[in-house]
Design an enzyme around this catalytic site. Structure first.
Site, PDB file in Angstrom:
ATOM      1  N   PHE A   1      -2.521   4.876  -5.719  1.00 44.12           N
ATOM      2  CA  PHE A   1      -1.473   4.699  -6.725  1.00 44.12           C
ATOM      3  C   PHE A   1      -1.691   3.425  -7.541  1.00 44.12           C
ATOM      4  O   PHE A   1      -1.828   3.457  -8.772  1.00 44.12           O
ATOM      5  CB  PHE A   1      -0.125   4.705  -6.010  1.00 44.12           C
ATOM      6  CG  PHE A   1       1.072   4.420  -6.881  1.00 44.12           C
ATOM      7  CD1 PHE A   1       1.129   4.829  -8.206  1.00 44.12           C
ATOM      8  CD2 PHE A   1       2.174   3.757  -6.350  1.00 44.12           C
ATOM      9  CE1 PHE A   1       2.240   4.577  -9.005  1.00 44.12           C
ATOM     10  CE2 PHE A   1       3.298   3.505  -7.125  1.00 44.12           C
ATOM     11  CZ  PHE A   1       3.327   3.907  -8.448  1.00 44.12           C
TER      12      PHE A   1
ATOM     13  N   ASP B   1     -19.345  -2.504   8.467  1.00 48.98           N
ATOM     14  CA  ASP B   1     -19.804  -3.741   9.092  1.00 48.98           C
ATOM     15  C   ASP B   1     -19.779  -4.858   8.041  1.00 48.98           C
ATOM     16  O   ASP B   1     -20.262  -4.662   6.912  1.00 48.98           O
ATOM     17  CB  ASP B   1     -21.230  -3.545   9.615  1.00 48.98           C
ATOM     18  CG  ASP B   1     -21.818  -4.833  10.132  1.00 48.98           C
ATOM     19  OD1 ASP B   1     -21.391  -5.283  11.213  1.00 48.98           O
ATOM     20  OD2 ASP B   1     -22.692  -5.403   9.442  1.00 48.98           O
ATOM     21  N   PRO B   2     -19.231  -6.053   8.379  1.00 46.22           N
ATOM     22  CA  PRO B   2     -19.143  -7.119   7.374  1.00 46.22           C
ATOM     23  C   PRO B   2     -20.483  -7.494   6.753  1.00 46.22           C
ATOM     24  O   PRO B   2     -20.569  -7.747   5.544  1.00 46.22           O
ATOM     25  CB  PRO B   2     -18.537  -8.285   8.156  1.00 46.22           C
ATOM     26  CG  PRO B   2     -17.758  -7.651   9.258  1.00 46.22           C
ATOM     27  CD  PRO B   2     -18.536  -6.428   9.627  1.00 46.22           C
TER      28      PRO B   2
ATOM     29  N   ASN C   1      -5.402  -2.049   7.332  1.00 47.01           N
ATOM     30  CA  ASN C   1      -4.655  -3.209   6.841  1.00 47.01           C
ATOM     31  C   ASN C   1      -5.065  -4.514   7.509  1.00 47.01           C
ATOM     32  O   ASN C   1      -4.919  -5.589   6.913  1.00 47.01           O
ATOM     33  CB  ASN C   1      -3.156  -2.982   7.042  1.00 47.01           C
ATOM     34  CG  ASN C   1      -2.634  -1.790   6.282  1.00 47.01           C
ATOM     35  OD1 ASN C   1      -3.276  -1.296   5.360  1.00 47.01           O
ATOM     36  ND2 ASN C   1      -1.472  -1.289   6.674  1.00 47.01           N
TER      37      ASN C   1
ATOM     38  N   TYR D   1       4.114  -1.306   9.680  1.00 49.70           N
ATOM     39  CA  TYR D   1       3.450  -1.455   8.388  1.00 49.70           C
ATOM     40  C   TYR D   1       3.528  -2.905   7.906  1.00 49.70           C
ATOM     41  O   TYR D   1       2.516  -3.508   7.532  1.00 49.70           O
ATOM     42  CB  TYR D   1       4.081  -0.518   7.366  1.00 49.70           C
ATOM     43  CG  TYR D   1       3.640  -0.787   5.946  1.00 49.70           C
ATOM     44  CD1 TYR D   1       2.345  -0.508   5.535  1.00 49.70           C
ATOM     45  CD2 TYR D   1       4.526  -1.345   5.021  1.00 49.70           C
ATOM     46  CE1 TYR D   1       1.933  -0.778   4.235  1.00 49.70           C
ATOM     47  CE2 TYR D   1       4.129  -1.617   3.718  1.00 49.70           C
ATOM     48  CZ  TYR D   1       2.834  -1.325   3.337  1.00 49.70           C
ATOM     49  OH  TYR D   1       2.426  -1.596   2.050  1.00 49.70           O
TER      50      TYR D   1
END
Length: 316
Positions: A18, A57-58, A91, A141
């Site tokens: 969105f 993976d970072p 998140n 959340y």
């Protein structure tokens, strides 16, 4: 940030969502070199990279970012509902991987990360919350979004040029059914098409609704400001309308926009993501001061455009 004659390059993560959709459209309108990224293909994006923050993976992500060479990375990726582990995967873990990758990448880039009003938790009726307020999330959340904000703050402490835009309740074209404005439009359309009555959850809660296009404007302002975020005392900025409105106001506006003249029942269950806080209103003074930003669209315009887009998807 970029050299003379070179357009600023913006990488938008979660570009199909969105808010991500509005950010990429606004960035292109501003003349930026936009690269979109996400875990699914995006056919209408000329430059798109498949990136899944939940499974990245970072070090590998750092390599991807080094290749893309962005001036700014905007993180619109996030999960708003589901079990705690699903929320945390994107998140929290996804945000950690992104922050770590930006610190490892061979080219410095600014991070504009989208947070959420759910991080604040319950507000005090009649009071606008500013960025100095102590967060008290009332949902999984909100807790996972707050954890993501803390990870960005750790990145700032390590030298990352980053800011969190704490977005309140977005409304406008493209609003999904998983958030209140989208659910309301879907329910009014259902009632009109079936000749039935509108049935919703309780609409007593007061929320601060902000147009998604205004959010995108704030993102571009944060991306392009010559200020270096790591040098500022606050790494969080509220993005909202600055007005608290009862959720019932949206239903009344949509009834007028749609021509629905039947009863509106409030006897269905509400959203577990946002049901706990009965009042949310933002103080947006810092956004005005630092970004030179303020919302331009009122609620009636946002809802009218959202309603029209549902009627005519080609208007997107």
């Amino acid at each position: 940030m970029s050299g003379p004659g070179r357009r600023e390059r913006l990488v938008v993560l979660g570009a199909s969502g969105f808010l991500g959709r509005h950010v990429r459209h606004r960035a292109r309108a501003a003349g930026l070199d936009v690269v979109t990224a996400g875990r699914s293909p995006l056919p209408d994006s000329p430059a798109h990279c498949l990136v899944d923050l939940a499974a990245q993976d970072p070090a590998r992500l750092a390599g991807t970012l080094t290749t893309l060479a962005p001036d700014v990375v905007v993180n619109c990726a996030g999960v708003t509902s589901g079990p705690p582990e699903a929320l945390a995967e994107v998140n929290v873990t996804g945000t950690y991987d992104l922050v770590r990758a930006l610190l490892l990448a061979g080219r410095p880039a600014r991070l504009v990360h989208l947070g959420s009003a759910a991080e604040y938790g319950p507000g005090r009726p009649g009071t606008a919350v500013d960025e100095s307020a102590r967060p008290r999330p009332a949902s999984a959340y909100g807790a996972t979004k707050l954890a993501g904000t803390h990870l960005v703050e750790l990145g700032r402490a390590a030298g990352l040029d980053a800011v969190v835009l704490r977005v309140f309740n977005p409304v406008g074209p493209g609003a999904p059914d998983g958030i209140l404005p989208g659910r309301l439009v879907a329910e009014f359309r259902r009632a009109l098409s079936e000749g039935s009555e509108v049935r919703l959850g309780p609409l007593d809660a007061v929320r601060d609704f902000v147009d998604a296009r205004d959010v995108a404007d704030a993102v571009i302002a944060a991306a392009l400001t010559p200020l270096r975020w790591a040098e500022l005392p606050s790494g969080v900025i509220n993005v909202a309308s600055g007005q608290g409105r009862p959720a019932r106001t949206l239903a009344r506006e949509l009834a007028a926009i749609s021509g629905y003249d039947g009863p509106v029942h409030e006897d269905h269950g509400g959203s577990p993501r946002s049901a706990a806080p009965s009042w949310q209103q933002a103080d947006i003074g810092l956004a005005r001061q630092v970004l030179g930003w303020q919302p331009r669209r009122d609620l009636a315009e946002s809802l009218a455009d959202q309603w029209e887009e549902r009627h005519d998807p080609a208007s997107r």
